[in-house]
Motif scaffolding. Sequence first.
Motif, PDB file in Angstrom:
ATOM      1  N   TYR A  28      10.454   3.547   2.009  1.00 37.15           N
ATOM      2  CA  TYR A  28      10.200   4.951   1.710  1.00 37.15           C
ATOM      3  C   TYR A  28      10.934   5.369   0.438  1.00 37.15           C
ATOM      4  CZ  TYR A  28       8.898   4.896   6.644  1.00 37.15           C
ATOM      5  OH  TYR A  28       8.327   4.597   7.858  1.00 37.15           O
ATOM      6  N   ILE A  37       0.846  -1.185   0.000  1.00 35.05           N
ATOM      7  CA  ILE A  37       0.000   0.000   0.000  1.00 35.05           C
ATOM      8  C   ILE A  37       0.882   1.236   0.000  1.00 35.05           C
ATOM      9  CG2 ILE A  37      -1.819   1.259   1.198  1.00 35.05           C
ATOM     10  CD1 ILE A  37      -2.587  -1.435   2.486  1.00 35.05           C
ATOM     11  N   GLU A  38       0.773   2.021  -1.073  1.00 35.71           N
ATOM     12  CA  GLU A  38       1.557   3.247  -1.181  1.00 35.71           C
ATOM     13  C   GLU A  38       0.770   4.424  -0.618  1.00 35.71           C
ATOM     14  OE1 GLU A  38       2.276   1.075  -5.235  1.00 35.71           O
ATOM     15  OE2 GLU A  38       0.563   1.577  -3.955  1.00 35.71           O
ATOM     16  N   SER A  39       1.504   5.402  -0.134  1.00 38.54           N
ATOM     17  CA  SER A  39       0.896   6.651   0.323  1.00 38.54           C
ATOM     18  C   SER A  39       1.925   7.755   0.208  1.00 38.54           C
ATOM     19  CB  SER A  39       0.401   6.522   1.768  1.00 38.54           C
ATOM     20  OG  SER A  39       1.480   6.269   2.641  1.00 38.54           O
ATOM     21  N   GLY A  40       1.462   8.997   0.329  1.00 40.20           N
ATOM     22  CA  GLY A  40       2.378  10.128   0.339  1.00 40.20           C
ATOM     23  C   GLY A  40       2.425  10.915  -0.949  1.00 40.20           C
ATOM     24  N   LEU A  48       7.272   9.268  -0.228  1.00 41.51           N
ATOM     25  CA  LEU A  48       6.330   8.184  -0.446  1.00 41.51           C
ATOM     26  C   LEU A  48       6.625   7.057   0.539  1.00 41.51           C
ATOM     27  CD1 LEU A  48       6.324   7.956  -4.353  1.00 41.51           C
ATOM     28  CD2 LEU A  48       4.990   9.466  -2.855  1.00 41.51           C
ATOM     29  N   SER A  49       5.558   6.398   0.950  1.00 38.44           N
ATOM     30  CA  SER A  49       5.686   5.242   1.832  1.00 38.44           C
ATOM     31  C   SER A  49       5.041   4.032   1.175  1.00 38.44           C
ATOM     32  CB  SER A  49       5.005   5.503   3.175  1.00 38.44           C
ATOM     33  OG  SER A  49       5.569   6.612   3.835  1.00 38.44           O
ATOM     34  N   CYS A  50       5.571   2.878   1.477  1.00 39.31           N
ATOM     35  CA  CYS A  50       5.018   1.622   0.973  1.00 39.31           C
ATOM     36  C   CYS A  50       5.018   0.636   2.128  1.00 39.31           C
ATOM     37  CB  CYS A  50       5.842   1.099  -0.181  1.00 39.31           C
ATOM     38  SG  CYS A  50       5.376  -0.562  -0.724  1.00 39.31           S
ATOM     39  N   SER A  51       3.841   0.247   2.534  1.00 40.41           N
ATOM     40  CA  SER A  51       3.707  -0.686   3.653  1.00 40.41           C
ATOM     41  C   SER A  51       3.210  -2.029   3.162  1.00 40.41           C
ATOM     42  CB  SER A  51       2.729  -0.121   4.690  1.00 40.41           C
ATOM     43  OG  SER A  51       3.210   1.086   5.221  1.00 40.41           O
ATOM     44  N   THR A  98       8.073  -1.269   6.087  1.00 40.39           N
ATOM     45  CA  THR A  98       7.796  -0.105   5.250  1.00 40.39           C
ATOM     46  C   THR A  98       9.043   0.317   4.493  1.00 40.39           C
ATOM     47  OG1 THR A  98       6.055   0.662   6.742  1.00 40.39           O
ATOM     48  CG2 THR A  98       7.018   2.287   5.251  1.00 40.39           C
ATOM     49  N   THR A 138       0.492   5.536  -6.410  1.00 39.94           N
ATOM     50  CA  THR A 138       0.104   6.822  -5.842  1.00 39.94           C
ATOM     51  C   THR A 138       0.553   7.919  -6.799  1.00 39.94           C
ATOM     52  OG1 THR A 138       0.230   8.240  -3.872  1.00 39.94           O
ATOM     53  CG2 THR A 138       2.229   7.040  -4.453  1.00 39.94           C
ATOM     54  N   GLY A 181       0.946  13.308  -4.091  1.00 44.70           N
ATOM     55  CA  GLY A 181       0.171  14.533  -4.063  1.00 44.70           C
ATOM     56  C   GLY A 181       0.702  15.537  -5.051  1.00 44.70           C
TER      57      GLY A 181
END
Length: 119
Positions: free
Chosen positions: A80, A5-8, A20-23, A78, A113, A10
């Motif tokens: 990054y 799951i990526e996030s960050g 960016l983060s990847c968990s 995670t 993302t 924008g």
Amino acid sequence: QVRLIESGGGLAQAGDSLRLSCSASGRTFATVAMGWFRQAPGQEREFVASMRWSNGDTYYSDSVKGRFTISRELRKNTVYLQMNSLEFEDTAVYYCAAQRVGATQYDVWGEGTQVTVSS
């Protein structure tokens, strides 16, 4: 089931930074490498950065070397991607991927993302 799951992502301006983060969630798995890839509109997916899981060695594409840094936090499962000095050309959907032990290529992918850099 294994999930990344990526996030960050924008919107950023040229020169800005994003992380960016990847968990990883679900069943744990033995990893050969973790990587970041990106795909800009109308272009093929391209390699950005990767980390060999056994020793932490890192690799970067020429286009991001010196500006992006891949890192990890093992206790959080995670990875990054610190992106500094962003450029308009960095605009893309960024994907996290894992190469599991026994696989010959990256075989687990996140959904991506979006990173948009305005000039």
